[in-house]
Design a protein around this motif. Sequence first.
Motif, PDB file in Angstrom:
ATOM      1  N   LEU A   1      52.661 112.786 -33.269  1.00  0.00           N
ATOM      2  CA  LEU A   1      52.822 114.229 -33.078  1.00  0.00           C
ATOM      3  C   LEU A   1      51.839 115.018 -33.929  1.00  0.00           C
ATOM      4  O   LEU A   1      51.264 116.009 -33.467  1.00  0.00           O
ATOM      5  CB  LEU A   1      54.245 114.656 -33.421  1.00  0.00           C
ATOM      6  N   MET A   2      51.643 114.591 -35.165  1.00  0.00           N
ATOM      7  CA  MET A   2      50.700 115.309 -36.023  1.00  0.00           C
ATOM      8  C   MET A   2      49.264 115.130 -35.545  1.00  0.00           C
ATOM      9  O   MET A   2      48.464 116.047 -35.632  1.00  0.00           O
ATOM     10  CB  MET A   2      50.845 114.862 -37.475  1.00  0.00           C
ATOM     11  N   LEU A   3      48.930 113.958 -35.043  1.00  0.00           N
ATOM     12  CA  LEU A   3      47.576 113.722 -34.568  1.00  0.00           C
ATOM     13  C   LEU A   3      47.292 114.437 -33.248  1.00  0.00           C
ATOM     14  O   LEU A   3      46.159 114.840 -32.992  1.00  0.00           O
ATOM     15  CB  LEU A   3      47.320 112.224 -34.415  1.00  0.00           C
ATOM     16  N   LEU A   4      48.316 114.603 -32.414  1.00  0.00           N
ATOM     17  CA  LEU A   4      48.132 115.276 -31.134  1.00  0.00           C
ATOM     18  C   LEU A   4      48.104 116.791 -31.267  1.00  0.00           C
ATOM     19  O   LEU A   4      47.613 117.471 -30.372  1.00  0.00           O
ATOM     20  CB  LEU A   4      49.243 114.883 -30.156  1.00  0.00           C
ATOM     21  N   HIS A   5      48.633 117.291 -32.356  1.00  0.00           N
ATOM     22  CA  HIS A   5      48.666 118.735 -32.556  1.00  0.00           C
ATOM     23  C   HIS A   5      47.235 119.254 -32.705  1.00  0.00           C
ATOM     24  O   HIS A   5      46.432 118.705 -33.438  1.00  0.00           O
ATOM     25  CB  HIS A   5      49.499 119.066 -33.790  1.00  0.00           C
ATOM     26  N   ALA A   6      46.916 120.327 -32.000  1.00  0.00           N
ATOM     27  CA  ALA A   6      45.543 120.830 -31.967  1.00  0.00           C
ATOM     28  C   ALA A   6      45.051 121.267 -33.341  1.00  0.00           C
ATOM     29  O   ALA A   6      43.891 121.070 -33.687  1.00  0.00           O
ATOM     30  CB  ALA A   6      45.441 121.991 -30.976  1.00  0.00           C
ATOM     31  N   GLY A   7      45.907 121.881 -34.147  1.00  0.00           N
ATOM     32  CA  GLY A   7      45.473 122.370 -35.449  1.00  0.00           C
ATOM     33  C   GLY A   7      45.592 121.338 -36.550  1.00  0.00           C
ATOM     34  O   GLY A   7      45.192 121.583 -37.682  1.00  0.00           O
ATOM     35  N   ALA A   8      46.150 120.188 -36.242  1.00  0.00           N
ATOM     36  CA  ALA A   8      46.354 119.169 -37.260  1.00  0.00           C
ATOM     37  C   ALA A   8      45.050 118.427 -37.515  1.00  0.00           C
ATOM     38  O   ALA A   8      44.317 118.079 -36.602  1.00  0.00           O
ATOM     39  CB  ALA A   8      47.429 118.179 -36.829  1.00  0.00           C
ATOM     40  N   ASP A   9      44.773 118.216 -38.760  1.00  0.00           N
ATOM     41  CA  ASP A   9      43.608 117.422 -39.117  1.00  0.00           C
ATOM     42  C   ASP A   9      44.061 116.283 -40.022  1.00  0.00           C
ATOM     43  O   ASP A   9      45.247 116.091 -40.251  1.00  0.00           O
ATOM     44  CB  ASP A   9      42.537 118.279 -39.779  1.00  0.00           C
TER      45      ASP A   9
END
Length: 108
Positions: free
Chosen positions: A76-84
């Motif tokens: 979920l964190m990797l798929l989130h657009a703003g997540a790096d």
Amino acid sequence: MGNAENKRFQIGWLSVILMLGVSILIGYTGLGLLAATGVFLLGTGLIMVALSFALGRKELLITGTGALFTIIGTVLMLLHAGADLILVLGGALAGIALAAIVYVAAKK
């Protein structure tokens, strides 16, 4: 329910409340619901795995569920657009630190 299982249950719920607070703070900063959910699942999963190994008999269901939560939270964190990478690393470090605290506290 023995003493170890009761302690595992209590520490587990307190950890869930703590990770809920961390994820609310992450959501409040504007990173979005997916990032907050990912951090919550990642931290909760790591804590579940630590509790599975630290207290009582080893239960495959608790360990497997914790591993599944960890994988889903990371995805979920990797798929989130703003997540790096920093968000993923921060969520993983928070979860690992909390899991280590739970493990050390449970062993005493």
